[in-house]
Scaffold this motif. Structure first.
Motif, PDB file in Angstrom:
ATOM      1  N   GLN A 171      15.032  45.731  25.310  1.00  0.00           N
ATOM      2  CA  GLN A 171      16.263  45.663  26.010  1.00  0.00           C
ATOM      3  C   GLN A 171      16.743  44.324  25.590  1.00  0.00           C
ATOM      4  N   TYR A 172      18.333  44.248  25.199  1.00  0.00           N
ATOM      5  CA  TYR A 172      18.629  43.113  25.012  1.00  0.00           C
ATOM      6  C   TYR A 172      20.008  42.986  25.792  1.00  0.00           C
ATOM      7  N   ARG A 173      20.067  41.487  26.525  1.00  0.00           N
ATOM      8  CA  ARG A 173      21.239  41.072  27.225  1.00  0.00           C
ATOM      9  C   ARG A 173      21.798  39.648  26.794  1.00  0.00           C
ATOM     10  N   ASP A 174      22.888  39.688  26.579  1.00  0.00           N
ATOM     11  CA  ASP A 174      23.555  38.388  26.152  1.00  0.00           C
ATOM     12  C   ASP A 174      24.436  37.723  27.444  1.00  0.00           C
ATOM     13  N   VAL A 175      24.017  36.975  28.100  1.00  0.00           N
ATOM     14  CA  VAL A 175      24.861  36.493  29.235  1.00  0.00           C
ATOM     15  C   VAL A 175      25.447  34.979  28.877  1.00  0.00           C
ATOM     16  N   GLY A 176      25.273  34.685  27.543  1.00  0.00           N
ATOM     17  CA  GLY A 176      25.776  33.526  27.114  1.00  0.00           C
ATOM     18  C   GLY A 176      27.233  33.946  26.591  1.00  0.00           C
ATOM     19  N   ARG A 177      27.569  35.061  25.850  1.00  0.00           N
ATOM     20  CA  ARG A 177      28.815  35.423  25.215  1.00  0.00           C
ATOM     21  C   ARG A 177      29.477  36.470  26.319  1.00  0.00           C
ATOM     22  N   TYR A 178      28.517  37.004  27.016  1.00  0.00           N
ATOM     23  CA  TYR A 178      28.970  38.257  27.941  1.00  0.00           C
ATOM     24  C   TYR A 178      28.526  37.790  29.270  1.00  0.00           C
ATOM     25  N   PRO A 179      28.877  36.783  30.110  1.00  0.00           N
ATOM     26  CA  PRO A 179      28.343  36.560  31.126  1.00  0.00           C
ATOM     27  C   PRO A 179      28.666  37.406  32.516  1.00  0.00           C
ATOM     28  N   VAL A 180      27.700  37.403  33.237  1.00  0.00           N
ATOM     29  CA  VAL A 180      27.811  38.262  34.711  1.00  0.00           C
ATOM     30  C   VAL A 180      28.558  37.554  35.496  1.00  0.00           C
ATOM     31  N   PRO A 181      29.296  38.044  36.497  1.00  0.00           N
ATOM     32  CA  PRO A 181      29.936  37.106  37.345  1.00  0.00           C
ATOM     33  C   PRO A 181      29.179  36.680  38.264  1.00  0.00           C
ATOM     34  N   PRO A 182      29.519  35.680  39.113  1.00  0.00           N
ATOM     35  CA  PRO A 182      28.768  34.980  40.020  1.00  0.00           C
ATOM     36  C   PRO A 182      28.870  35.855  41.269  1.00  0.00           C
ATOM     37  N   VAL A 183      27.904  35.681  42.182  1.00  0.00           N
ATOM     38  CA  VAL A 183      27.993  36.465  43.528  1.00  0.00           C
ATOM     39  C   VAL A 183      29.285  36.042  44.321  1.00  0.00           C
ATOM     40  N   ASP A 184      29.923  36.900  45.079  1.00  0.00           N
ATOM     41  CA  ASP A 184      31.031  36.817  45.918  1.00  0.00           C
ATOM     42  C   ASP A 184      30.492  37.168  47.354  1.00  0.00           C
ATOM     43  N   GLU A 185      31.672  37.131  48.175  1.00  0.00           N
ATOM     44  CA  GLU A 185      31.511  37.507  49.529  1.00  0.00           C
ATOM     45  C   GLU A 185      31.261  39.063  49.595  1.00  0.00           C
ATOM     46  N   ALA A 186      31.857  39.866  48.673  1.00  0.00           N
ATOM     47  CA  ALA A 186      31.612  41.304  48.956  1.00  0.00           C
ATOM     48  C   ALA A 186      30.095  41.547  48.612  1.00  0.00           C
ATOM     49  N   TRP A 187      29.708  40.829  47.631  1.00  0.00           N
ATOM     50  CA  TRP A 187      28.318  41.053  47.004  1.00  0.00           C
ATOM     51  C   TRP A 187      27.373  40.472  48.163  1.00  0.00           C
ATOM     52  N   ILE A 188      27.341  39.575  48.699  1.00  0.00           N
ATOM     53  CA  ILE A 188      26.463  39.000  49.726  1.00  0.00           C
ATOM     54  C   ILE A 188      26.653  39.890  50.944  1.00  0.00           C
ATOM     55  N   ALA A 189      27.904  40.214  51.422  1.00  0.00           N
ATOM     56  CA  ALA A 189      27.728  41.297  52.461  1.00  0.00           C
ATOM     57  C   ALA A 189      26.993  42.654  52.103  1.00  0.00           C
ATOM     58  N   ALA A 190      27.006  43.216  51.091  1.00  0.00           N
ATOM     59  CA  ALA A 190      26.574  44.429  50.572  1.00  0.00           C
ATOM     60  C   ALA A 190      24.912  44.010  50.508  1.00  0.00           C
ATOM     61  N   ALA A 191      24.489  43.217  49.783  1.00  0.00           N
ATOM     62  CA  ALA A 191      23.199  42.868  49.548  1.00  0.00           C
ATOM     63  C   ALA A 191      22.522  42.711  50.783  1.00  0.00           C
ATOM     64  N   PHE A 192      23.149  42.147  52.206  1.00  0.00           N
ATOM     65  CA  PHE A 192      22.494  41.862  53.391  1.00  0.00           C
ATOM     66  C   PHE A 192      22.671  42.988  54.365  1.00  0.00           C
ATOM     67  N   THR A 193      23.024  44.251  53.662  1.00  0.00           N
ATOM     68  CA  THR A 193      23.391  45.365  54.474  1.00  0.00           C
ATOM     69  C   THR A 193      22.420  46.526  54.283  1.00  0.00           C
ATOM     70  N   ASP A 194      21.607  47.007  55.033  1.00  0.00           N
ATOM     71  CA  ASP A 194      20.583  48.028  54.705  1.00  0.00           C
ATOM     72  C   ASP A 194      21.375  49.232  54.043  1.00  0.00           C
ATOM     73  N   LEU A 195      20.786  49.747  53.139  1.00  0.00           N
ATOM     74  CA  LEU A 195      21.150  50.854  52.009  1.00  0.00           C
ATOM     75  C   LEU A 195      21.877  52.130  52.864  1.00  0.00           C
ATOM     76  N   PRO A 196      21.159  52.681  54.005  1.00  0.00           N
ATOM     77  CA  PRO A 196      21.857  53.617  54.675  1.00  0.00           C
ATOM     78  C   PRO A 196      23.312  53.210  55.125  1.00  0.00           C
ATOM     79  N   HIS A 197      23.502  52.045  55.499  1.00  0.00           N
ATOM     80  CA  HIS A 197      24.518  51.581  56.287  1.00  0.00           C
ATOM     81  C   HIS A 197      25.624  50.974  55.249  1.00  0.00           C
ATOM     82  N   ARG A 198      25.555  51.107  54.043  1.00  0.00           N
ATOM     83  CA  ARG A 198      26.463  50.565  53.022  1.00  0.00           C
ATOM     84  C   ARG A 198      27.550  51.466  52.700  1.00  0.00           C
ATOM     85  N   THR A 199      28.911  50.895  52.728  1.00  0.00           N
ATOM     86  CA  THR A 199      29.936  51.739  52.485  1.00  0.00           C
ATOM     87  C   THR A 199      30.098  51.762  51.000  1.00  0.00           C
TER      88      THR A 199
END
Length: 213
Positions: A39-67
Motif C-alpha cells: 500500500q502506498y501513500r504520498d503525504v508529501g505531494r498529496y497532504p492530508v488535512p490537519p485535525v480541526d474542531e469537528a474532527w476532535i469533537a467526533a474522535a472523542f464522541t463514542d461511536l453510538p453517539h456520533r452524528t
C-alpha cells in the motif's frame, strides 16, 4: 502474509533523496517477497488535512453517539487508520524540516493516533493497539546530529518518531540516516553510500523475519 505500507513525506518529488532511498528498499523487498502486498501513500505531494474542531469533537464522541456529520469528519482518518492497522511492515521516508518532521507528516500522525483505534485509554493508563509491526524509517538531513554531540539536542526527529510509534504499539523500529547532505559532494556521496548499506542490512533482517504465506 506480509503487507507493506510505504509512505513518502517529502514535497520535492523526483528531487527527493528520501523518496529515492525508500523506493530502493521497497523495490528490492518486493522482489524478495513476491507474495506480499503493498500500500502506498504520498503525504508529501498529496497532504492530508490537519485535525480541526469537528474532527476532535467526533474522535472523542463514542461511536453510538456520533452524528452523520461526525462520521463524515472522521472518514479520511478512518481510512488512514485502517490502512495503518492492515500493514505488518512500514517504510516511511521523512526529510528533516527545522530539526523535526515536515508538517504534512505530522498531520498524518495526528490523523492516525486515535483513542480506541490505535491506542487505548483505561484507568491503568495508555496502551498501544498497533502491535506486532515492524517499521523502517529513512531520514534525510542536511547536517549531522550524533547523540551526545553539541548538535545532538537539535535532533527532534528520532525522539518524536520513536515515542509516538511506541505509544501506539510499534516498538520494532529501525532508522536509516542520510546525513550531511548539504556539506559538499564528497560528504553527500559518502553519506548516501552508508544509507544504502544500511538499507541492504535492513533488507537482510526483514528477509529473515518477514511472515510468508
Amino acid at each position: 502474509m506480509a503487507h507493506l505500507l510505504h509512505i513518502d513525506s517529502s514535497p520535492r518529488g523526483e528531487h527527493s533523496l528520501s523518496r529515492l532511498l525508500a523506493q530502493e528498499f521497497v523495490s528490492t523487498w518486493q522482489t524478495q517477497h513476491p507474495q506480499a502486498t503493498l500500500q502506498y501513500r504520498d503525504v508529501g505531494r498529496y497532504p492530508v488535512p490537519p485535525v480541526d474542531e469537528a474532527w476532535i469533537a467526533a474522535a472523542f464522541t463514542d461511536l453510538p453517539h456520533r452524528t452523520p456529520e461526525m462520521t463524515a469528519a472522521l472518514a479520511l482518518s478512518d481510512q488512514l487508520v485502517d490502512e495503518f492497522l492492515a500493514a505488518t511492515h512500514y517504510v516511511m521516508a521523512i526529510p528533516m524540516f527545522n530539526f523535526s518532521v515536515p508538517a504534512n507528516f505530522k498531520a498524518y500522525i495526528d490523523q492516525i493516533v486515535r483513542v480506541g483505534r490505535t491506542f487505548s485509554l483505561d484507568p491503568e493508563g495508555y496502551g498501544g493497539m498497533a502491535v506486532d509491526k515492524k517499521l523502517l524509517v529513512i531520514l534525510t538531513r542536511g547536517g549531522s546530529y550524533p547523540p551526545g554531540s553539541p548538535m545532538g539536542d537539535y535532533d527532534l526527529q528520532v525522539p518524536f518518531l520513536r515515542r509516538i510509534f511506541n505509544f501506539i504499539g510499534v516498538v520494532d523500529i529501525m532508522f536509516v540516516f542520510a546525513e550531511n547532505l548539504n556539506a559538499g559532494e564528497a560528504e553527500r556521496t559518502a553519506s548516501l553510500s552508508l544509507a544504502q548499506e544500511a538499507i541492504q542490512n535492513a533488507l537482510l533482517e526483514w528477509k529473515e523475519v518477514a511472515p510468508q504465506p
